[in-house]
Design a protein around this motif. Structure first.
Motif, PDB file in Angstrom:
ATOM      1  N   GLU A  41       0.863  -1.170   0.000  1.00  0.00           N
ATOM      2  CA  GLU A  41       0.000   0.000   0.000  1.00  0.00           C
ATOM      3  C   GLU A  41       0.901   1.221   0.000  1.00  0.00           C
ATOM      4  OE1 GLU A  41      -3.148   2.130   3.002  1.00  0.00           O
ATOM      5  OE2 GLU A  41      -3.033  -0.062   3.014  1.00  0.00           O
ATOM      6  N   GLY A  42       0.608   2.182  -0.850  1.00  0.00           N
ATOM      7  CA  GLY A  42       1.460   3.355  -0.920  1.00  0.00           C
ATOM      8  C   GLY A  42       0.868   4.444  -1.776  1.00  0.00           C
ATOM      9  N   ARG A  43       1.760   5.304  -2.287  1.00  0.00           N
ATOM     10  CA  ARG A  43       1.328   6.413  -3.129  1.00  0.00           C
ATOM     11  C   ARG A  43       2.184   6.453  -4.384  1.00  0.00           C
ATOM     12  NH1 ARG A  43       5.275   9.984  -1.780  1.00  0.00           N
ATOM     13  NH2 ARG A  43       6.034   9.891   0.324  1.00  0.00           N
ATOM     14  N   LEU A  44       1.604   6.897  -5.469  1.00  0.00           N
ATOM     15  CA  LEU A  44       2.286   6.953  -6.753  1.00  0.00           C
ATOM     16  C   LEU A  44       3.069   8.265  -6.874  1.00  0.00           C
ATOM     17  CD1 LEU A  44       2.546   5.363  -9.415  1.00  0.00           C
ATOM     18  CD2 LEU A  44       0.647   6.717 -10.289  1.00  0.00           C
ATOM     19  N   THR A  45       4.317   8.161  -7.303  1.00  0.00           N
ATOM     20  CA  THR A  45       5.134   9.347  -7.555  1.00  0.00           C
ATOM     21  C   THR A  45       5.722   9.236  -8.953  1.00  0.00           C
ATOM     22  OG1 THR A  45       7.165   8.392  -6.663  1.00  0.00           O
ATOM     23  CG2 THR A  45       5.774   9.600  -5.131  1.00  0.00           C
ATOM     24  N   ASN A  46       6.143  10.379  -9.497  1.00  0.00           N
ATOM     25  CA  ASN A  46       6.786  10.340 -10.809  1.00  0.00           C
ATOM     26  C   ASN A  46       8.056  11.165 -10.789  1.00  0.00           C
ATOM     27  OD1 ASN A  46       5.507  12.851 -10.742  1.00  0.00           O
ATOM     28  ND2 ASN A  46       5.190  12.870 -12.927  1.00  0.00           N
TER      29      ASN A  46
END
Length: 120
Positions: free
Chosen positions: A71-76
């Motif tokens: 579970e986490g967050r998307l970064t670019n």
């Protein structure tokens, strides 16, 4: 809301690296997760990064091929190559890691019992 939930298998063993100095020091790991898509042949490979406690937990309990829930967050990120082309990459920054059940028989996952040549 930026929230990602993945279930899949690790594509490599976990290697922990140190970063920073002093109060800004910590550990991190970068790894991949293979996630099955709509069909058996449809596999998506997702890059992930975990820091500090999550990185330690992964290194201690998981290895290549282990089933995992992330579970986490998307970064670019983006970069320009030597030819001037702009490239974009995406990864999941891990906030929580969970075990998933394996398909192995129960006796394979338990530690071997010590045997004695004497009966009780």
């Amino acid at each position: 809301m930026n929230k990602v939930l993945l279930t899949g298998r690790l594509t490599q063993d976990i290697t922990v690296n140190e970063y920073g100095k002093g109060d800004n020091a910590g550990i991190l790991t970068g790894f991949g997760v293979a996630v099955q898509g709509q069909s058996k042949d449809d596999v998506v490979f997702v890059n992930c990064t975990a820091f500090n406690g999550q990185a330690e937990f992964l290194a201690k309990w998981f290895k290549k091929g282990s089933p995992v829930e992330i579970e986490g967050r998307l970064t670019n990120d983006n970069y320009t190559d030597i030819d001037g082309g702009k490239h974009y990459t995406y990864k999941v920054v891990v906030e929580r890691v969970s075990f998933l059940p394996t398909n192995k028989p129960e006796e394979d996952s338990k530690p071997a019992a010590k045997t004695s040549k004497y009966r009780r």
